[in-house]
Design a protein around this motif. Structure first.
Motif, PDB file in Angstrom:
ATOM      1  N   LEU A 191       0.842  -1.205   0.000  1.00 25.73           N
ATOM      2  CA  LEU A 191       0.000   0.000   0.000  1.00 25.73           C
ATOM      3  C   LEU A 191       0.876   1.254   0.000  1.00 25.73           C
ATOM      4  N   GLN A 192       1.848   1.316   0.909  1.00 25.99           N
ATOM      5  CA  GLN A 192       2.724   2.491   1.002  1.00 25.99           C
ATOM      6  C   GLN A 192       3.523   2.694  -0.283  1.00 25.99           C
ATOM      7  N   SER A 193       4.052   1.602  -0.813  1.00 23.68           N
ATOM      8  CA  SER A 193       4.851   1.687  -2.036  1.00 23.68           C
ATOM      9  C   SER A 193       4.006   2.188  -3.211  1.00 23.68           C
ATOM     10  N   LEU A 194       2.810   1.627  -3.370  1.00 23.84           N
ATOM     11  CA  LEU A 194       1.921   2.065  -4.455  1.00 23.84           C
ATOM     12  C   LEU A 194       1.503   3.518  -4.276  1.00 23.84           C
ATOM     13  N   GLN A 195       1.164   3.888  -3.050  1.00 23.80           N
ATOM     14  CA  GLN A 195       0.777   5.284  -2.786  1.00 23.80           C
ATOM     15  C   GLN A 195       1.894   6.230  -3.180  1.00 23.80           C
ATOM     16  N   ASP A 196       3.109   5.924  -2.718  1.00 24.33           N
ATOM     17  CA  ASP A 196       4.248   6.797  -3.020  1.00 24.33           C
ATOM     18  C   ASP A 196       4.435   6.928  -4.526  1.00 24.33           C
ATOM     19  N   THR A 197       4.428   5.800  -5.225  1.00 25.06           N
ATOM     20  CA  THR A 197       4.672   5.809  -6.670  1.00 25.06           C
ATOM     21  C   THR A 197       3.551   6.516  -7.425  1.00 25.06           C
ATOM     22  N   ILE A 198       2.319   6.096  -7.175  1.00 19.72           N
ATOM     23  CA  ILE A 198       1.185   6.625  -7.940  1.00 19.72           C
ATOM     24  C   ILE A 198       0.929   8.090  -7.615  1.00 19.72           C
ATOM     25  N   PHE A 199       0.885   8.436  -6.339  1.00 18.08           N
ATOM     26  CA  PHE A 199       0.551   9.816  -5.982  1.00 18.08           C
ATOM     27  C   PHE A 199       1.656  10.803  -6.350  1.00 18.08           C
ATOM     28  N   SER A 200       2.924  10.379  -6.291  1.00 20.03           N
ATOM     29  CA  SER A 200       3.988  11.306  -6.695  1.00 20.03           C
ATOM     30  C   SER A 200       3.979  11.508  -8.210  1.00 20.03           C
ATOM     31  N   GLU A 201       3.668  10.453  -8.965  1.00 20.41           N
ATOM     32  CA  GLU A 201       3.565  10.592 -10.424  1.00 20.41           C
ATOM     33  C   GLU A 201       2.375  11.483 -10.784  1.00 20.41           C
ATOM     34  N   PHE A 202       1.230  11.236 -10.141  1.00 21.42           N
ATOM     35  CA  PHE A 202       0.049  12.049 -10.402  1.00 21.42           C
ATOM     36  C   PHE A 202       0.281  13.497  -9.985  1.00 21.42           C
ATOM     37  N   SER A 203       1.065  13.684  -8.953  1.00 25.92           N
ATOM     38  CA  SER A 203       1.387  15.030  -8.477  1.00 25.92           C
ATOM     39  C   SER A 203       2.058  15.844  -9.587  1.00 25.92           C
ATOM     40  N   ILE A 204       2.969  15.210 -10.298  1.00 25.55           N
ATOM     41  CA  ILE A 204       3.650  15.889 -11.405  1.00 25.55           C
ATOM     42  C   ILE A 204       2.678  16.088 -12.572  1.00 25.55           C
ATOM     43  N   ALA A 205       1.929  15.037 -12.922  1.00 21.10           N
ATOM     44  CA  ALA A 205       1.009  15.110 -14.066  1.00 21.10           C
ATOM     45  C   ALA A 205      -0.081  16.158 -13.864  1.00 21.10           C
ATOM     46  N   LEU A 206      -0.565  16.284 -12.619  1.00 27.62           N
ATOM     47  CA  LEU A 206      -1.687  17.196 -12.338  1.00 27.62           C
ATOM     48  C   LEU A 206      -1.247  18.512 -11.701  1.00 27.62           C
ATOM     49  N   ASN A 207       0.049  18.628 -11.451  1.00 32.30           N
ATOM     50  CA  ASN A 207       0.609  19.835 -10.840  1.00 32.30           C
ATOM     51  C   ASN A 207      -0.090  20.160  -9.508  1.00 32.30           C
ATOM     52  N   LYS A 208      -0.229  19.123  -8.672  1.00 30.80           N
ATOM     53  CA  LYS A 208      -0.839  19.264  -7.344  1.00 30.80           C
ATOM     54  C   LYS A 208       0.019  18.501  -6.348  1.00 30.80           C
ATOM     55  N   PRO A 209       0.000  18.907  -5.087  1.00 32.86           N
ATOM     56  CA  PRO A 209       0.771  18.164  -4.086  1.00 32.86           C
ATOM     57  C   PRO A 209       0.215  16.745  -3.884  1.00 32.86           C
ATOM     58  N   SER A 210       1.081  15.788  -3.586  1.00 31.85           N
ATOM     59  CA  SER A 210       0.681  14.396  -3.363  1.00 31.85           C
ATOM     60  C   SER A 210      -0.381  14.279  -2.278  1.00 31.85           C
ATOM     61  N   ASP A 211      -0.265  15.093  -1.204  1.00 29.10           N
ATOM     62  CA  ASP A 211      -1.235  15.021  -0.089  1.00 29.10           C
ATOM     63  C   ASP A 211      -2.640  15.365  -0.577  1.00 29.10           C
ATOM     64  N   GLU A 212      -2.717  16.325  -1.488  1.00 34.19           N
ATOM     65  CA  GLU A 212      -4.012  16.740  -2.015  1.00 34.19           C
ATOM     66  C   GLU A 212      -4.643  15.592  -2.825  1.00 34.19           C
ATOM     67  N   ILE A 213      -3.813  14.896  -3.580  1.00 35.92           N
ATOM     68  CA  ILE A 213      -4.295  13.763  -4.370  1.00 35.92           C
ATOM     69  C   ILE A 213      -4.746  12.638  -3.432  1.00 35.92           C
ATOM     70  N   TYR A 214      -3.966  12.384  -2.400  1.00 39.31           N
ATOM     71  CA  TYR A 214      -4.323  11.362  -1.410  1.00 39.31           C
ATOM     72  C   TYR A 214      -5.660  11.695  -0.743  1.00 39.31           C
ATOM     73  N   ASP A 215      -5.818  12.939  -0.322  1.00 38.30           N
ATOM     74  CA  ASP A 215      -7.073  13.361   0.321  1.00 38.30           C
ATOM     75  C   ASP A 215      -8.262  13.195  -0.624  1.00 38.30           C
ATOM     76  N   TYR A 216      -8.065  13.554  -1.891  1.00 41.69           N
ATOM     77  CA  TYR A 216      -9.128  13.405  -2.885  1.00 41.69           C
ATOM     78  C   TYR A 216      -9.523  11.934  -3.023  1.00 41.69           C
ATOM     79  N   VAL A 217      -8.520  11.055  -3.133  1.00 39.06           N
ATOM     80  CA  VAL A 217      -8.777   9.617  -3.288  1.00 39.06           C
ATOM     81  C   VAL A 217      -9.564   9.094  -2.095  1.00 39.06           C
ATOM     82  N   LEU A 218      -9.207   9.517  -0.886  1.00 30.88           N
ATOM     83  CA  LEU A 218      -9.929   9.057   0.295  1.00 30.88           C
ATOM     84  C   LEU A 218     -11.413   9.442   0.234  1.00 30.88           C
ATOM     85  N   THR A 219     -11.708  10.632  -0.302  1.00 35.08           N
ATOM     86  CA  THR A 219     -13.112  11.048  -0.416  1.00 35.08           C
ATOM     87  C   THR A 219     -13.851  10.178  -1.439  1.00 35.08           C
TER      88      THR A 219
END
Length: 163
Positions: A132-160
């Motif tokens: 879980l941690q490894s996938l989160q780090d990889t996916i959210f950091s990649e999405f962070s670059i693609a969407l120009n948003k911080p990883s925490d924001e992407i994580y919070d969105y996914v939780l919702t």
């Protein structure tokens, strides 16, 4: 062909910056290599042949694909296999596949299972927590670059999206 300064995904190391492109000779064979610096492991340097047949380097996800995958968190993820050894083998196959959609579905399932375990006041299994941690780090950091948003924001969105 990538250039110095490009950010790419390399195998299980995730996001890497291409620091250099150089030639090196091993066993009298000279090849061109990418010199990679993993963004989350700055002490590590990786060299991989430019003509690597295993295609372990890939582009960062495009914005449209990232948004599509993020919206998929409203749906169930992959099937949960009860038997631990079969489940781990299945999870590792998905991770090794490099397929972002499948990896996101696995992350989706793991996040949902973790919430379920927490609700039932059970401890989430260590092996699953590591994946879980490894996938989160990889996916959210990649999405962070693609969407120009911080990883925490992407994580919070996914939780919702999970509720």
């Amino acid at each position: 062909m990538y250039n110095v300064g490009d950010v790419v995904i390399y195998s299980s190391h995730g996001l890497c910056s291409i620091e250099d492109i150089c030639e090196q000779t091993f066993n009298d064979i000279t090849k061109s290599y990418y010199v990679l610096q993993p963004l989350n492991e700055p002490q590590l340097t990786i060299r991989t042949p430019i003509d690597n047949s295993k295609k372990q380097l890939r582009d960062i996800i495009k914005e449209e694909e990232a948004l599509s995958i993020l919206h998929s968190f409203t749906s169930p993820g992959v099937e949960w296999i009860e038997q631990n050894t079969h489940r781990m083998r299945f999870h590792l196959e998905i991770i090794k596949s490099g397929n972002r959609q499948k990896q996101a579905k696995l992350l989706n399932t793991l996040l949902r299972k973790k919430l379920e375990y927490k609700t039932n006041e059970k401890k989430f299994p260590n092996q699953e927590e590591k994946i879980l941690q490894s996938l989160q780090d990889t996916i959210f950091s990649e999405f962070s670059i693609a969407l120009n948003k911080p990883s925490d924001e992407i994580y919070d969105y996914v939780l919702t999206q999970l509720h």
